[in-house]
Design a protein around this motif. Structure first.
Motif, PDB file in Angstrom:
ATOM      1  N   VAL A 175       0.981  -1.104   0.153  1.00  8.59           N
ATOM      2  CA  VAL A 175      -0.065   0.012   0.045  1.00  8.59           C
ATOM      3  C   VAL A 175       0.696   1.297  -0.046  1.00  8.59           C
ATOM      4  O   VAL A 175       1.936   1.171   0.710  1.00  8.59           O
ATOM      5  CB  VAL A 175      -0.877   0.151   1.407  1.00  8.59           C
ATOM      6  CG1 VAL A 175      -1.716   1.428   1.176  1.00  8.59           C
ATOM      7  CG2 VAL A 175      -1.711  -1.205   1.341  1.00  8.59           C
ATOM      8  N   THR A 176       0.405   2.278  -0.825  1.00 13.14           N
ATOM      9  CA  THR A 176       1.290   3.396  -0.717  1.00 13.14           C
ATOM     10  C   THR A 176       0.169   4.513  -0.638  1.00 13.14           C
ATOM     11  O   THR A 176      -0.920   4.367  -0.772  1.00 13.14           O
ATOM     12  CB  THR A 176       2.003   3.990  -1.975  1.00 13.14           C
ATOM     13  OG1 THR A 176       2.845   5.135  -1.589  1.00 13.14           O
ATOM     14  CG2 THR A 176       1.208   3.971  -3.134  1.00 13.14           C
ATOM     15  N   VAL A 177       0.373   5.719   0.149  1.00 14.19           N
ATOM     16  CA  VAL A 177      -0.530   6.659   0.644  1.00 14.19           C
ATOM     17  C   VAL A 177       0.044   8.013   0.496  1.00 14.19           C
ATOM     18  O   VAL A 177       1.219   8.498   0.815  1.00 14.19           O
ATOM     19  CB  VAL A 177      -0.708   6.558   2.163  1.00 14.19           C
ATOM     20  CG1 VAL A 177      -1.844   7.551   2.659  1.00 14.19           C
ATOM     21  CG2 VAL A 177      -1.186   5.048   2.576  1.00 14.19           C
ATOM     22  N   ALA A 178      -0.882   8.916   0.168  1.00 12.61           N
ATOM     23  CA  ALA A 178      -0.476  10.348   0.053  1.00 12.61           C
ATOM     24  C   ALA A 178      -1.278  11.051   1.197  1.00 12.61           C
ATOM     25  O   ALA A 178      -2.866  10.637   1.032  1.00 12.61           O
ATOM     26  CB  ALA A 178      -0.780  10.748  -1.384  1.00 12.61           C
ATOM     27  N   VAL A 201      -3.226   2.150  -3.839  1.00  9.24           N
ATOM     28  CA  VAL A 201      -3.202   3.549  -3.654  1.00  9.24           C
ATOM     29  C   VAL A 201      -3.962   4.164  -2.976  1.00  9.24           C
ATOM     30  O   VAL A 201      -5.123   4.540  -3.495  1.00  9.24           O
ATOM     31  CB  VAL A 201      -2.670   4.228  -5.128  1.00  9.24           C
ATOM     32  CG1 VAL A 201      -2.218   5.744  -5.010  1.00  9.24           C
ATOM     33  CG2 VAL A 201      -1.642   3.197  -5.767  1.00  9.24           C
ATOM     34  N   LEU A 202      -3.780   5.039  -1.913  1.00  8.50           N
ATOM     35  CA  LEU A 202      -4.686   5.844  -0.984  1.00  8.50           C
ATOM     36  C   LEU A 202      -4.588   7.212  -0.750  1.00  8.50           C
ATOM     37  O   LEU A 202      -3.091   7.507  -1.014  1.00  8.50           O
ATOM     38  CB  LEU A 202      -4.898   5.152   0.371  1.00  8.50           C
ATOM     39  CG  LEU A 202      -5.176   3.601   0.353  1.00  8.50           C
ATOM     40  CD1 LEU A 202      -5.076   3.313   1.825  1.00  8.50           C
ATOM     41  CD2 LEU A 202      -6.622   3.495  -0.178  1.00  8.50           C
ATOM     42  N   ARG A 203      -5.288   8.021  -0.639  1.00 10.03           N
ATOM     43  CA  ARG A 203      -5.084   9.598  -0.649  1.00 10.03           C
ATOM     44  C   ARG A 203      -5.944   9.823   0.589  1.00 10.03           C
ATOM     45  O   ARG A 203      -7.292   9.546   0.678  1.00 10.03           O
ATOM     46  CB  ARG A 203      -5.634  10.296  -1.535  1.00 10.03           C
ATOM     47  CG  ARG A 203      -5.599  11.989  -1.341  1.00 10.03           C
ATOM     48  CD  ARG A 203      -5.921  12.459  -2.842  1.00 10.03           C
ATOM     49  NE  ARG A 203      -7.447  12.210  -3.233  1.00 10.03           N
ATOM     50  CZ  ARG A 203      -7.870  12.373  -4.540  1.00 10.03           C
ATOM     51  NH1 ARG A 203      -6.913  12.828  -5.442  1.00 10.03           N
ATOM     52  NH2 ARG A 203      -9.159  12.215  -4.618  1.00 10.03           N
ATOM     53  N   VAL A 204      -5.407  10.574   1.612  1.00  7.11           N
ATOM     54  CA  VAL A 204      -6.173  10.968   2.888  1.00  7.11           C
ATOM     55  C   VAL A 204      -6.280  12.297   2.836  1.00  7.11           C
ATOM     56  O   VAL A 204      -5.298  13.229   2.787  1.00  7.11           O
ATOM     57  CB  VAL A 204      -5.398  10.392   4.255  1.00  7.11           C
ATOM     58  CG1 VAL A 204      -6.039  10.950   5.559  1.00  7.11           C
ATOM     59  CG2 VAL A 204      -5.359   9.129   4.194  1.00  7.11           C
ATOM     60  N   ARG A 205      -7.359  12.717   2.649  1.00  6.22           N
ATOM     61  CA  ARG A 205      -7.755  14.270   2.584  1.00  6.22           C
ATOM     62  C   ARG A 205      -8.939  14.792   3.331  1.00  6.22           C
ATOM     63  O   ARG A 205      -9.973  14.093   2.992  1.00  6.22           O
ATOM     64  CB  ARG A 205      -7.876  14.760   0.998  1.00  6.22           C
ATOM     65  CG  ARG A 205      -7.931  15.959   0.695  1.00  6.22           C
ATOM     66  CD  ARG A 205      -7.651  16.350  -0.816  1.00  6.22           C
ATOM     67  NE  ARG A 205      -8.836  15.596  -1.686  1.00  6.22           N
ATOM     68  CZ  ARG A 205      -9.045  15.731  -2.903  1.00  6.22           C
ATOM     69  NH1 ARG A 205      -8.000  16.289  -3.658  1.00  6.22           N
ATOM     70  NH2 ARG A 205      -9.881  14.953  -3.538  1.00  6.22           N
ATOM     71  N   ASP A 206      -8.910  15.812   3.871  1.00  9.03           N
ATOM     72  CA  ASP A 206     -10.009  16.214   4.745  1.00  9.03           C
ATOM     73  C   ASP A 206     -10.772  15.138   5.623  1.00  9.03           C
ATOM     74  O   ASP A 206     -12.088  15.051   5.719  1.00  9.03           O
ATOM     75  CB  ASP A 206     -11.199  16.802   3.696  1.00  9.03           C
ATOM     76  CG  ASP A 206     -10.461  18.048   2.904  1.00  9.03           C
ATOM     77  OD1 ASP A 206      -9.882  18.743   3.522  1.00  9.03           O
ATOM     78  OD2 ASP A 206     -10.983  18.313   1.753  1.00  9.03           O
ATOM     79  N   GLY A 207      -9.939  14.142   6.128  1.00 10.55           N
ATOM     80  CA  GLY A 207     -10.637  13.300   6.999  1.00 10.55           C
ATOM     81  C   GLY A 207     -11.241  12.057   6.215  1.00 10.55           C
ATOM     82  O   GLY A 207     -11.590  11.066   7.195  1.00 10.55           O
TER      83      GLY A 207
END
Length: 318
Positions: free
Chosen positions: A113-116, A133-139
């Motif tokens: 897994v990779t995360v931004a 591939v994950l993106r964490v944005r605004d909770g």
């Protein structure tokens, strides 16, 4: 606060160092930088056999359920040996995210897994080898498709844009970011220690005017300054691990650890390059693997100015 590694943690660290010392991690890092991932992926599989991937995954999902201090032990060894790949994202950050029924595969080493986490982590590391591939944005945690790759200071790190639409998987707080900062700090600590050892060993064998350069007082002082900074940073990193585990003063302590570890590793890199002289500038020399990694990690997951500002805010702006 007094912190000492338990016998189990010392044994875990020794097992990691034994495995990585017997593997050609330098060749794997060079191959990774050239887009040949198989040597590095084989190294990942060997690490997962020791439980790296399962370290922070809860036991009910097939993991070890270890604590943040165990993660620091692991990432210090990984930084020392310059292991390539999205280790921080996959091992330290992903287990704290809502990835559904993928946790057992993550623990077993079957999923990378990779995360931004924009804005501090705007791009996803090594998304071309990740199954998720994950993106964490605004909770919110979103599954996204990676965009175009961009170059990093470290050739063994490829960064991918994640600007497209995403599929929402769930919500999360600030915890994953703090765990990522802690893991990067531990990597910097390990890389700095390796750079100090490389410089010390070179100073013992490189002769100038009929004497080893390490016998000159000026060189001794340079190396002693690095050793001092690393020893001062180490308790801050492990103290931050305790803070993450106990969820007290997390922002203050993880940011302080990142600043201290980054400063110490940067000094180790500068000093190692100075001690090695002209040979340290050559791309063929192994020193460059750690020099470039430190340069990239110092800025990754928030630079020094960002983390100093967080420490100041946590202390009430005094």
């Amino acid at each position: 606060m007094r912190f000492a590694l338990s016998p189990e943690q010392r044994q875990f660290s020794a097992s990691l160092h034994d495995l990585l010392a017997g593997a050609d991690t330098r060749a794997a890092a060079r191959a990774w930088a050239q887009g040949r991932h198989e040597p590095g992926l084989k190294l990942w599989r060997d690490l997962h056999d020791l439980g790296i991937g399962a370290l922070l995954v809860p036991e009910e999902h097939g993991g070890v359920g270890a604590d943040a201090a165990d993660a620091v032990v692991a990432f210090e060894a990984l930084g020392y040996h310059a292991v390539p790949g999205p280790l921080v994202e996959s091992v330290a950050v992903a287990p704290a995210l809502p990835v559904g029924d993928r946790l057992p595969a993550l623990a077993a080493g079957e999923l990378i897994v990779t995360v931004a986490l924009p804005p501090e982590v705007p791009r996803a590391l090594d998304a071309d080898v990740a199954g998720l591939v994950l993106r964490v944005r605004d909770g919110l945690v979103e599954r996204v498709e990676p965009g175009e790759p961009t170059r990093s200071l470290d050739p063994a790190r490829r960064l991918f844009t994640v600007d497209g639409p995403g599929e929402t998987l769930g919500e999360c707080g600030a915890g994953p970011f703090e765990t990522g900062v802690l893991a990067v700090s531990a990597q910097l600590l390990g890389a700095g220690r390796r750079l100090l050892e490389l410089a010390t060993e070179y100073a013992k064998h490189r002769h100038q005017y009929g004497r080893p350069i390490g016998s000159y007082q000026a060189v001794k002082h340079l190396l002693a300054d690095v050793a001092t900074q690393l020893e001062l940073a180490r308790p801050l990193v492990y103290g931050a691990a305790v803070a993450v585990q106990e969820r007290t003063d997390v922002i203050r302590d993880t940011s302080a650890a990142k600043v201290a570890a980054g400063r110490a590793a940067h000094l180790a890199a500068r000093t190692a390059l100075q001690v090695h002289g002209a040979v340290g500038y050559t791309a063929e020399h192994d020193l460059g693997l750690w020099l470039m990694k430190v340069r990239a990690l110092v800025a990754a997951w928030g630079g020094a100015a960002f983390h100093r500002a967080r420490v100041l805010a946590a202390l009430g702006g005094i």
